[in-house]
Scaffold this motif. Structure first.
Motif, mmCIF file in Angstrom:
data_model
loop_
_atom_site.group_PDB
_atom_site.id
_atom_site.type_symbol
_atom_site.label_atom_id
_atom_site.label_comp_id
_atom_site.label_asym_id
_atom_site.label_seq_id
_atom_site.Cartn_x
_atom_site.Cartn_y
_atom_site.Cartn_z
ATOM 1 N N ILE A 181 0.848 -1.206 0.000
ATOM 2 C CA ILE A 181 0.000 0.000 0.000
ATOM 3 C C ILE A 181 0.875 1.244 0.000
ATOM 4 N N ALA A 196 -4.727 -0.158 -4.030
ATOM 5 C CA ALA A 196 -4.134 1.033 -3.433
ATOM 6 C C ALA A 196 -3.633 1.982 -4.508
ATOM 7 N N LEU A 232 -5.543 5.216 -3.752
ATOM 8 C CA LEU A 232 -4.906 5.945 -2.655
ATOM 9 C C LEU A 232 -3.595 6.633 -3.020
ATOM 10 N N SER A 261 -11.467 7.356 1.067
ATOM 11 C CA SER A 261 -10.262 6.551 1.300
ATOM 12 C C SER A 261 -10.488 5.534 2.419
ATOM 13 N N LEU A 290 -10.166 1.450 1.622
ATOM 14 C CA LEU A 290 -9.051 0.638 2.134
ATOM 15 C C LEU A 290 -9.445 -0.789 2.536
#
Lengths: 156, 174
Positions: B85, B121, B125, B146, B150
Motif C-alpha cells: 500500500i 491502493a 490511494l 479513502s 481501504l
C-alpha cells in the motif's frame, strides 16, 4: 513527475556505477516490455480521444444528473466503469455534478468506478492478468464502488 | 527487426497520424479536437511509462527474489500488505502503469493477495490523486472515500487469491 525523473536517473546512475552490464540487461528488459505494450496502448488512446470528443462533458453531466436514487447510482457506476477520463478532467467534472445538486453518493460511486474499473483498458489488463483475473477484479471493484458510494453518501 | 510486424503493430497509429495531419491542413475541426485529446494522453504515455518500465527492468535485475518473497510473499501477513500500500501511494499515473509493476512483484514472489491489494491502493490511494481530490471535492469527502475503500480492496485481494489460487502469476504482458 519530476520526482519520478529524478528517482529514475538516480537509479540508473547508481546501477551503472555498480554493474554496467547488469544495467544494460535491465534496460533492455524494461524497454522490451514497453514496446510490447505500446501498439495496443496507442489504439486504446486513439479510441478514448475520439470518445471524449463525441461525448462532451455537458452530456455526461446531464446524463448523471438526470436521475436520483438507486438508478442514479447505477448509471454513475456504469458511466464511471466504461469511461476512461483522466483525473484532471474527472474531478472538476465531479465538482460540477455536486454544484448541480447531484448527491455525494452518486459522485463517490462515479469517481470510484472511474479509477478502479477499466472497461476500455481491459485488453491491456487481460494481457497481464488473463481473462479470469481481469473479469473478477473489475467485477469485485464495481461492487466495492457501489458500497463505497452508498457509505460516503450516508456519512457526508 | 521484423518490418512486417512493425507495420502491423503501428498501422492504426500511422493512420491516425495521417488523419490528424490532414485535419490540420483542411481545418477539419473534429479531427483537430480529437488530436488535442490524444496529445494529452500521449505526452503522459511517452514521458511517464518509459521511466516506469526502466525502473521495472532495473528492479528485475537487482532485487533478489528472496527479499520480495520474505516481505510481501505468502507468509508476509498484514505487514506485507502495508508495504505494498505504501509503495502504491508513492506512485502516480493511470492504472495500466501499475500492471508492469504488478508483474515484476509477482515474478519476484509477492503473494496473490498483495498483488491485488497493490492494484487497489494504486488506483484509489496514490498521493497525487488524493491531493487533487482534496482540492476539488474537499478533505472530508476524500478522507471518507479513502477510509471506506481501504478495507474493501483488502477484501478484494483476499477474494482474488481464493478465486485464482495461491500459485497464480501475473504475465509479462506480451
Amino acid at each position: 513527475m519530476l520526482l519520478l525523473i529524478f528517482f529514475t536517473l538516480f537509479s540508473i546512475i547508481l546501477s551503472l556505477t555498480v554493474d554496467a552490464r547488469k544495467t544494460l540487461v535491465g534496460f533492455k528488459r524494461g524497454m522490451g516490455m514497453f514496446f510490447n505494450l505500446l501498439p495496443v496502448l496507442l489504439v486504446i488512446l486513439i479510441i478514448v480521444s475520439a470518445l471524449l470528443y463525441f461525448i462532451p462533458q455537458n452530456t455526461i453531466v446531464q446524463f448523471l444528473g438526470a436521475r436520483s436514487g438507486i438508478l442514479g447510482v447505477l448509471i454513475a457506476a456504469l458511466v464511471g466503469a466504461i469511461a476512461l477520463i483522466p483525473p484532471f478532467i474527472a474531478f472538476p467534472l465531479a465538482n460540477i455534478l455536486l454544484a448541480k445538486g447531484v448527491g455525494y453518493g452518486v459522485v463517490a460511486v462515479f469517481i470510484t468506478t472511474l479509477i478502479m474499473v477499466g472497461f476500455v483498458t481491459l485488453p491491456i489488463e487481460i494481457r497481464y492478468f488473463g481473462k479470469k483475473a481481469a473479469f473478477w477484479r473489475n467485477l469485485l471493484s464495481f461492487l466495492a464502488a457501489l458500497i463505497i458510494g452508498t457509505l460516503v453518501g450516508a456519512f457526508m | 527487426m521484423n518490418y512486417r510486424k512493425l507495420a502491423k503493430d503501428y498501422l492504426w497509429a500511422a493512420l491516425f497520424l495521417l488523419f490528424s495531419i490532414g485535419s490540420a491542413f483542411l481545418g477539419f475541426k473534429p479531427g483537430i479536437a480529437i488530436f488535442r485529446n490524444f496529445n494529452v494522453f500521449i505526452i503522459e504515455v511517452l514521458t511517464f511509462l518509459p521511466l516506469m518500465f526502466l525502473l521495472v527492468g532495473l528492479f528485475d535485475v537487482w532485487v533478489p527474489k528472496e527479499s520480495i518473497e520474505k516481505h510481501i510473499g505468502r507468509q508476509s501477513g498484514l505487514v506485507g500488505s502495508l508495504w505494498v500500500i505504501l509503495l502504491a501511494m508513492l506512485q502516480a499515473g493511470p492504472l495500466y502503469a501499475a500492471f508492469p509493476v504488478a508483474y515484476i512483484l509477482s515474478k519476484k514472489g509477492a503473494s496473490v493477495r498483495n498483488i491485488f491489494v497493490y492494484l487497489g491502493a494504486f488506483s484509489c490511494l496514490k498521493l497525487p490523486l488524493l491531493t487533487f481530490e482534496i482540492g476539488f471535492l474537499g478533505f472530508k469527502f476524500t478522507l471518507l472515500r479513502s477510509l471506506f475503500t481501504l478495507p474493501l480492496f483488502i477484501v478484494i485481494g483476499v477474494l482474488m487469491e481464493k478465486i485464482l489460487g495461491k500459485d497464480y502469476r501475473v504475465r509479462e504482458g506480451k
